[in-house]
Design an enzyme around this catalytic site. Structure first.
Site, mmCIF file in Angstrom:
data_model
loop_
_atom_site.group_PDB
_atom_site.id
_atom_site.type_symbol
_atom_site.label_atom_id
_atom_site.label_comp_id
_atom_site.label_asym_id
_atom_site.label_seq_id
_atom_site.Cartn_x
_atom_site.Cartn_y
_atom_site.Cartn_z
ATOM 1 N N HIS A 176 40.683 23.398 36.616
ATOM 2 C CA HIS A 176 40.565 22.172 37.418
ATOM 3 C C HIS A 176 41.843 21.921 38.225
ATOM 4 O O HIS A 176 42.162 20.777 38.541
ATOM 5 C CB HIS A 176 40.280 20.947 36.549
ATOM 6 C CG HIS A 176 39.228 21.169 35.510
ATOM 7 N ND1 HIS A 176 37.890 20.931 35.731
ATOM 8 C CD2 HIS A 176 39.306 21.656 34.241
ATOM 9 C CE1 HIS A 176 37.203 21.225 34.644
ATOM 10 N NE2 HIS A 176 38.039 21.694 33.728
ATOM 11 N N SER A 297 54.520 26.565 64.192
ATOM 12 C CA SER A 297 53.814 25.498 64.893
ATOM 13 C C SER A 297 54.398 25.358 66.285
ATOM 14 O O SER A 297 55.595 25.532 66.474
ATOM 15 C CB SER A 297 53.974 24.191 64.120
ATOM 16 O OG SER A 297 53.773 23.086 64.983
ATOM 17 N N LYS A 303 57.878 24.374 60.723
ATOM 18 C CA LYS A 303 56.682 24.868 60.053
ATOM 19 C C LYS A 303 56.613 26.372 59.871
ATOM 20 O O LYS A 303 57.016 27.149 60.721
ATOM 21 C CB LYS A 303 55.439 24.446 60.851
ATOM 22 C CG LYS A 303 55.194 22.967 60.806
ATOM 23 C CD LYS A 303 54.461 22.536 59.565
ATOM 24 C CE LYS A 303 52.971 22.631 59.824
ATOM 25 N NZ LYS A 303 52.209 22.254 58.659
ATOM 26 N N GLU A 310 44.419 31.352 55.717
ATOM 27 C CA GLU A 310 43.383 30.395 56.118
ATOM 28 C C GLU A 310 42.244 31.103 56.853
ATOM 29 O O GLU A 310 41.070 30.781 56.669
ATOM 30 C CB GLU A 310 43.987 29.314 57.007
ATOM 31 C CG GLU A 310 44.914 28.383 56.238
ATOM 32 C CD GLU A 310 45.746 27.527 57.169
ATOM 33 O OE1 GLU A 310 45.449 26.341 57.292
ATOM 34 O OE2 GLU A 310 46.690 28.044 57.789
#
Ligand code: ARG
Length: 481
Positions: A176, A297, A303, A310
């Site tokens: 979890h 970024s 970043k 992804e």
């Protein structure tokens, strides 16, 4: 090495006038096909990548036709040689593609006929495009399976390499996404190896159904020509010959299976990517990813983003959509071939290309990533990862499991309230909840200790993990030979 991928080229419909007369099925037609229909029904824009297997299938068919006396040996030799030439032309991008010739099969046959005249016109004896397409797809899928399997093996090797290197690191394992129990980092790496192993087994199993020859089922009912299906199967490396022509000419189960197998590979990659995206966050900080595999970024200078991960997660949606597409495609089809089946290639190629693109990146990313041991260790004693070990300590002293669970639960609650760890409790405090506790309890408290006491087969403790490492090292070494 396995698959020769496409000579994919866009369709050049301008050239249609030069070959329009060559339609193989033109005999019973008087009018010409509407140009819009040609554009709508074509598959050359995506099936050109079957050229290589189509040539192989046709060469086997020609050899068989000569063997059974349907063409002469000299005709066979001309056909085989000319097909080699055509393959070369296609590979070099020299063959113009045209929607009026619909698909790769018609392009190759029409070029053959252009060159060899009547000899070329004999090639399609005892064969239909229906069994031809299916044969091509099976040959292609067989090679694709081999290719994906090689990439999975490379992936496993990367994970094993990390498992060997990270044997001293203890990780919190989660259920979890909550801290659960401690495992050796090697255990974590090898968990992925197991998933990819099942993926490889599924592919090997799928291959059994793929490697059954449809060639010679002709349109759907077989043929009165005395063909030798065993011979073409042998020449093409098929293990068996399909028993029922009706069945095999409508069969796309093997594509559904293959693309399902690819979906599950994608699902495994996606869960891995998801986990690493979380681990790479500042909040977790478990992982450092190589610069070569992260992106920046355009506005926020600080970043470093896990875009590759992804996209691996994102592309999984495509592969899963592909298997759905195939299942929906076949669900309403009466026996046997229906033109709907032409769409099968789009789904399979897309799934295959997508999974290959992902798998090509995974080993380098895995090898380049580093667990941030200082960061992991700085919080390793948070989250009561030793609670289960304490409960099992009580069980081994004769406390019933449910009682032990409750006792430790209460202790955890108390520690949580006081902002301390189980190991910070004094022996007197521990004894106050259960007088079976002795001072040897401190040898199971603390995350590292709680890991060290794990001893069951397949567990994340030292001995079991060393056994796994030995297993995988030997297995992957054997695969080198
Ligand atoms: N382009 C078709 C396909 O890929 C070839 C099969 C055509 N067969 C037929 N009976 N029209 O499925």
């Amino acid at each position: 090495a396995a698959v020769r991928i496409p000579f994919q080229r866009s369709v050049q419909s301008r050239e249609r006038t030069t070959i329009v007369a060559a339609k193989a099925w033109g005999g019973r037609f008087e009018g010409q096909t509407d140009e819009r229909v040609e554009k709508f029904t074509e598959s050359i824009s995506f099936d050109a990548r079957l050229a290589d297997v189509d040539v192989a299938g046709s060469q086997a068919h020609a050899r068989m036709l000569a063997k059974v006396g349907m063409i002469s040996e000299s005709e066979r030799d001309q056909i085989v040689a000319e097909l080699d030439n055509i393959r070369g032309e296609i590979e070099r991008g020299e063959m113009p593609f045209n929607t009026s010739l619909e698909d790769i099969h018609m392009h190759i046959e029409s070029r053959l006929t252009e060159r060899l005249g009547d000899t070329g016109r004999k090639l399609h004896t005892g064969r239909s495009r229906n069994d031809q397409v299916s044969t091509d797809l099976k040959l292609y899928t067989r090679a694709a399976i081999e290719h994906v399997d090689e990439l999975l093996l490379e992936t496993q090797k990367a994970f094993v390499e990390k498992a060997v290197a990270d044997q001293k690191i203890v990780l919190p394992a989660f259920t979890h996404l909550q801290r659960a129990m401690p495992v050796l980092a090697s255990h974590y790496w090898l968990a992925y190896c197991e998933k990819f192993e099942r993926d490889r087994q599924r592919l090997a199993d799928c291959r059994k159904r793929v490697n059954v020859s449809p060639l010679g089922s002709a349109a759907l009912a077989g043929t009165s020509i005395p063909i030798d299906r065993q011979e073409t199967a042998r020449l093409l490396g098929f293990d068996e010959v399909a028993r029922n022509s009706l069945d095999v000419s409508s069969d796309r189960d093997f594509l559904c299976e293959f693309v399902f197998d690819l979906s599950l590979i994608s699902a495994h990659l996606s869960t891995w990517a998801e986990e690493w995206i979380i681990w790479f966050s500042t909040e977790f900080g478990f992982l450092k990813l190589p610069d070569a595999f992260t992106t920046g970024s355009s506005i926020m200078p600080q970043k470093k983003n896990p875009d590759v991960l992804e996209l691996i997660r994102g592309k999984t949606a495509r592969v899963m959509a592909d298997v759905t597409q195939l299942l929906i495609l076949i669900k309403g089809l009466p026996m046997a071939y229906n033109r709907d089946l032409q769409e099968d290639k789009l789904a399979m190629f897309d799934a295959y290309d997508t999974v290959v693109a992902c798998l090509e990146l995974v080993p380098a990313m895995v090898l380049g990533a580093e667990l941030q041991v200082d960061r992991i260790n700085s919080k390793i004693d948070d989250g009561f990862l030793d609670a289960t070990a304490l409960m099992e300590y009580l069980i081994k002293r004769g406390v019933p499991m449910r009682t032990g669970h409750e006792t430790v639960g209460k202790l955890v609650g108390e520690c949580d309230g006081r902002g301390i760890r189980l190991g910070d409790l004094t022996l007197a405090e521990l004894k106050s909840v259960c007088d079976l506790i002795d001072d040897d309890v401190y040898s199971v408290l603390g995350t590292v200790n709680a890991n060290a006491v794990l001893q069951s087969y397949g567990s994340g403790g030292r001995a079991a993990v060393e056994e796994q490492i030995a297993y995988w090292t030997a297995r992957l070494d054997a695969s080198e030979q």
